[in-house]
Scaffold this active site. Sequence first.
Site, PDB file in Angstrom:
ATOM      1  CE  LYS A  11      -4.598   0.782   0.816  1.00 12.42           C
ATOM      2  NZ  LYS A  11      -5.640   0.099   0.002  1.00 12.42           N
ATOM      3  CB  THR A  71      -3.435  -3.223   0.219  1.00  8.41           C
ATOM      4  OG1 THR A  71      -4.575  -2.780  -0.490  1.00  8.41           O
ATOM      5  CG2 THR A  71      -2.649  -4.223  -0.619  1.00  8.41           C
TER       6      THR A  71
END
Length: 322
Positions: A11, A71
């Site tokens: 991320k 994520t």
Amino acid sequence: MDEREMMTYGKGNVFAYRTFMEPVVASRQIPESSFKERDNTVFGIDVTVEVGGKEFLSSFTEGDNSKVVATDSMKNFIQRHLATFPGTTAEQFVHYVAHAFLEHYAHIETVKMTADLLPFEATVTTENDEPKISDLVYKKSRNEKLKASIHMERREGAIASVQQMSELTDLQLIKVKDNSFVGFIRDEYTTLPEDGNRPLFIYLNIGWTYEPGGEEEDGFVAHEQVKDIASTVFHETASPSIQSLIYHIGLRMLQRFPSLKDVRFESQNRTWDTVVEQVPDSEGKVYTEPRLPYGFQRFQVTRADLENERQSANIGVEESHR
Ligand SMILES: O=c1[nH]c(=O)c2[nH]c(=O)[nH]c2[nH]1
């Protein structure tokens, strides 16, 4: 054994802010910098996390999500760990969270985490008709960026730090005179005149790594101190080139901070083009943005360089003047 070199996911742009953290205090005072502490009343970071491990292969090849940490969950993990973070620096934060990832998810083998610090600077208010520094209002800086990154791995059951780096990026410095660039190769391709006194506008990315354990307590190097060393050495040095300038900035950093292992530079020459050579009754000139392309340098300065300089007595002489 899987042969591929790339298999990670993660991320980016995980923003997290925490108010009223304890300040970062300089580990030592150096002659180049008045930096004493970084006010952490607003601690802001922009984090990127990237995880890897062989268990993730089936998520790519078979659409099997049974081992996938979403994520979105990574984002929550990072943000919530800011609440429990016991330290004060971005360096400590990436170490804390990367370690926690590997502890919490047993199938994750590697974690790379970078935090860009979002600096919030002091502003002014009034008390009893006198200006004073506000402890409530801060200005988000738009200048150079402060970064910390870490690469951690699981190794024989233990969690190990493989690589760590701190960085100051997008530092832009102009020295208005007392820089030269002469003596370079002149051949059939050379059109650049020699210049014994040019202005020099540089973009700098400076990265530094610590000796093992060096970033702890008394070894910590604040980004503000690195910025001040860069401008001091630029001011003091009648530089023959950017190559030479960054070498000397690196040497000074290693000299001031024995906790550092090495210093890495990426510099760009962004020196303005001259439009008017002679402003009446002034040593000033008029310039404009340079035309592309730009030149760049990449160089690493090591402790061995400092040792060589000490042996040839250059640094020793410098030190005796301070
Ligand atoms: O500091 C400089 N280094 C170079 O290698 C170079 N090359 C160039 O054209 N200008 C400059 N300036």
